[in-house]
Design a protein around this motif. Structure first.
Motif, short mmCIF file in Angstrom:
data_model
loop_
_atom_site.label_atom_id
_atom_site.label_comp_id
_atom_site.label_asym_id
_atom_site.label_seq_id
_atom_site.Cartn_x
_atom_site.Cartn_y
_atom_site.Cartn_z
N GLU A 87 -14.43 16.79 -26.10
CA GLU A 87 -13.50 15.89 -26.78
C GLU A 87 -12.09 16.22 -26.33
O GLU A 87 -11.76 17.39 -26.10
CB GLU A 87 -13.62 16.06 -28.29
N ASP A 106 -13.29 8.18 -30.25
CA ASP A 106 -13.97 8.93 -31.31
C ASP A 106 -13.56 8.43 -32.68
O ASP A 106 -14.28 8.62 -33.65
CB ASP A 106 -13.64 10.41 -31.17
N GLN A 108 -11.54 9.51 -34.81
CA GLN A 108 -11.27 10.51 -35.84
C GLN A 108 -9.76 10.70 -35.97
O GLN A 108 -9.05 10.73 -34.97
CB GLN A 108 -11.92 11.85 -35.48
N ASN A 122 -14.15 11.01 -26.88
CA ASN A 122 -15.28 11.92 -27.11
C ASN A 122 -16.41 11.58 -26.15
O ASN A 122 -16.64 10.41 -25.84
CB ASN A 122 -15.76 11.77 -28.56
N THR A 124 -19.94 10.73 -25.39
CA THR A 124 -20.95 10.08 -26.25
C THR A 124 -22.29 9.92 -25.53
O THR A 124 -23.07 9.04 -25.86
CB THR A 124 -20.44 8.70 -26.69
N ASN A 129 -22.98 16.31 -27.59
CA ASN A 129 -21.61 15.82 -27.68
C ASN A 129 -20.72 16.35 -26.57
O ASN A 129 -19.52 16.14 -26.56
CB ASN A 129 -21.00 16.19 -29.04
#
Length: 219
Positions: A87, A106, A108, A122, A124, A129
């Motif tokens: 990430e 991501d 987030q 991120n 995927t 991950n």
């Protein structure tokens, strides 16, 4: 000597014209090169870091993340399809024109306590991950001479690295107040110099004691 000086001047003039005139050569000039060394896990050495570079490719910007693994320190990344960079985050409003295979948004807001980043990408893929190893992973951003700002906590860039044995950690260019929040049981402590010295002295003492004991038995 004069002829040589004139020749040098001529070549310099041609080079300058080539850079200025339309259709001249375009050179990628790095304008950002920073190492992320502040981990949120106490036991990861700052000798392990993520290098971030951004360079002008002409009309766009290439943003690159590369993990540098210091094999002399623990923990070490055990390369497999599920270990490595997983990430990354940065603060720029520039649109992403292309991303590495298997990477996507991501969505987030907070990267493990490091604050909210303008962009959070991120891995995927289907193998966990992570999965890109050490990198480099490259994103092409729209525009050149971009400005990378900071988030509310003062961080410009962040990255997540998956080590072996369940150890993982985030790293940024800023500071982090709550270390130890992401570390797994596999994050082996980094030996301190004093600890290594004591260990070496202990091993030497055991060797000497064993040698004397062997001699006493022999004779």
């Amino acid at each position: 000597m004069k002829v040589g000086t004139k020749a040098i001047g001529l070549w310099l003039g041609i080079l300058v014209l080539g850079l200025i005139l339309p259709g001249g050569p375009v050179y990628a000039i790095p304008y950002l090169d920073v190492n992320l060394t502040n981990w949120d896990v106490d036991n990861i050495s700052t000798s392990d870091y993520v290098n971030v570079t951004a360079e002008d490719s002409g009309s766009n910007t290439i943003l690159t993340f590369t993990f540098v693994d210091d094999l002399s320190q623990l923990p070490n990344v055990q390369l497999s399809p599920t270990k490595g960079l997983g990430e990354v985050g940065w603060n720029s409003s520039a649109s992403i024109l292309s991303s590495p295979l298997g990477w996507g948004p991501d969505h987030q807001c907070n990267l493990d306590g490091f604050g909210c980043f303008s962009t959070d990408e991120n891995y995927t893929g289907s193998h966990g991950n992570t999965g890109v190893g050490l990198g480099p992973i490259q994103f092409v951003l729209e525009g050149n001479d971009l400005t990378f700002g900071t988030d509310s906590l003062g961080h410009q860039y962040a990255a997540f690295v998956q080590f072996g044995n369940g150890c993982s950690g985030f790293v940024t260019d800023g500071t982090h107040a709550t270390t130890g929040s992401s570390g797994g049981t596999g994050c082996a402590p980094v030996p301190e110099p004093a600890t290594l010295t004591l260990l070496g002295a202990g091993l030497a003492g055991l060797g000497l004691w064993g040698r004397k004991r062997f001699r006493s038995i022999k004779y």
